[in-house]
Design a protein around this motif. Structure first.
Motif, PDB file in Angstrom:
ATOM      1  N   VAL A  22       0.819  -1.216   0.000  1.00  0.00           N
ATOM      2  CA  VAL A  22       0.000   0.000   0.000  1.00  0.00           C
ATOM      3  C   VAL A  22       0.850   1.262   0.000  1.00  0.00           C
ATOM      4  O   VAL A  22       0.363   2.338  -0.348  1.00  0.00           O
ATOM      5  CB  VAL A  22      -1.002   0.055   1.178  1.00  0.00           C
ATOM      6  CG1 VAL A  22      -1.998  -1.064   1.125  1.00  0.00           C
ATOM      7  CG2 VAL A  22      -0.302   0.075   2.516  1.00  0.00           C
ATOM      8  N   TYR A  23       2.129   1.154   0.380  1.00  0.00           N
ATOM      9  CA  TYR A  23       2.982   2.352   0.453  1.00  0.00           C
ATOM     10  C   TYR A  23       4.440   1.914   0.448  1.00  0.00           C
ATOM     11  O   TYR A  23       4.787   0.868   1.020  1.00  0.00           O
ATOM     12  CB  TYR A  23       2.685   3.129   1.742  1.00  0.00           C
ATOM     13  CG  TYR A  23       3.580   4.323   1.941  1.00  0.00           C
ATOM     14  CD1 TYR A  23       3.278   5.555   1.375  1.00  0.00           C
ATOM     15  CD2 TYR A  23       4.764   4.207   2.679  1.00  0.00           C
ATOM     16  CE1 TYR A  23       4.124   6.646   1.527  1.00  0.00           C
ATOM     17  CE2 TYR A  23       5.612   5.285   2.838  1.00  0.00           C
ATOM     18  CZ  TYR A  23       5.287   6.504   2.261  1.00  0.00           C
ATOM     19  OH  TYR A  23       6.124   7.575   2.405  1.00  0.00           O
ATOM     20  N   GLU A  24       5.285   2.733  -0.190  1.00  0.00           N
ATOM     21  CA  GLU A  24       6.732   2.472  -0.123  1.00  0.00           C
ATOM     22  C   GLU A  24       7.487   3.780  -0.291  1.00  0.00           C
ATOM     23  O   GLU A  24       7.097   4.631  -1.105  1.00  0.00           O
ATOM     24  CB  GLU A  24       7.154   1.478  -1.224  1.00  0.00           C
ATOM     25  CG  GLU A  24       8.636   1.125  -1.140  1.00  0.00           C
ATOM     26  CD  GLU A  24       9.031  -0.046  -2.029  1.00  0.00           C
ATOM     27  OE1 GLU A  24       8.247  -0.410  -2.943  1.00  0.00           O
ATOM     28  OE2 GLU A  24      10.139  -0.584  -1.802  1.00  0.00           O
ATOM     29  N   ASP A  25       8.543   3.946   0.493  1.00  0.00           N
ATOM     30  CA  ASP A  25       9.504   5.018   0.224  1.00  0.00           C
ATOM     31  C   ASP A  25      10.898   4.471   0.503  1.00  0.00           C
ATOM     32  O   ASP A  25      11.072   3.255   0.648  1.00  0.00           O
ATOM     33  CB  ASP A  25       9.156   6.301   1.010  1.00  0.00           C
ATOM     34  CG  ASP A  25       9.262   6.147   2.517  1.00  0.00           C
ATOM     35  OD1 ASP A  25      10.068   5.306   2.993  1.00  0.00           O
ATOM     36  OD2 ASP A  25       8.554   6.881   3.245  1.00  0.00           O
ATOM     37  N   ASP A  26      11.897   5.339   0.594  1.00  0.00           N
ATOM     38  CA  ASP A  26      13.281   4.863   0.757  1.00  0.00           C
ATOM     39  C   ASP A  26      13.479   4.031   2.019  1.00  0.00           C
ATOM     40  O   ASP A  26      14.327   3.139   2.061  1.00  0.00           O
ATOM     41  CB  ASP A  26      14.251   6.054   0.814  1.00  0.00           C
ATOM     42  CG  ASP A  26      14.406   6.711  -0.544  1.00  0.00           C
ATOM     43  OD1 ASP A  26      13.922   6.143  -1.545  1.00  0.00           O
ATOM     44  OD2 ASP A  26      15.000   7.811  -0.590  1.00  0.00           O
TER      45      ASP A  26
END
Ligand code: AMP
Length: 129
Positions: A22-26
């Motif tokens: 549902v979400y991804e960042d570094d």
């Protein structure tokens, strides 16, 4: 407890097993819990190898810590949970009932969630402090 790189969330992070992202960042990955305990049940995890909140709060960088908590807020907003309310929870160790030894924050919502825990005194417990 040393970090176990064979835990299931480490495998998800390496792409060895799938997840419903549902979400991804570094620094952060979030995905739906495989056995949801509420209408919305998302797990928010750091990408770094931290066993639990104690490990994370001692050893993670400022950037990793900020990213994890900002991600929780962003996901809640994206899932339209902010006006109705939601709950976050992290189980730690044996007494906390932690099953997967990679830090994860449960994010529950989409329904009235009820009391946080069974009231200790109603269960016959006594407060000792
Ligand atoms: P805890 O008891 O706090 O360690 O929570 C572990 C959570 O991980 C449980 O709610 C499980 O349903 C969830 N879980 C275990 N394996 C997977 C998986 N492969 N994908 C998504 N969630 C999982």
């Amino acid at each position: 407890m040393p970090y176990d790189p064979q835990n299931i969330f480490a495998k998800i992070l390496r792409g060895e097993i799938p997840c419903q992202k549902v979400y991804e960042d570094d620094h952060v990955l979030a995905f739906h819990d495989i056995h949801p305990q509420a209408k919305v049940h998302i797990l928010v995890i750091p990408k770094g190898p931290y066993t639990d909140m104690t490990d994370f709060s001692h050893n993670a960088s400022q950037g990793e810590i900020a990213a994890l908590f900002r991600a929780v807020g962003k996901i809640a907003k994206e899932q339209n949970l902010t006006s109705s309310g939601y709950r976050i929870l992290s189980n730690i160790g044996l007494n906390g009932g932690q099953e997967v030894p990679h830090l994860h924050i449960h994010l529950f919502g989409g329904q009235v969630l009820g009391p946080m825990l069974i009231r200790w005194e109603e269960e016959g417990g006594a407060v000792s402090c």
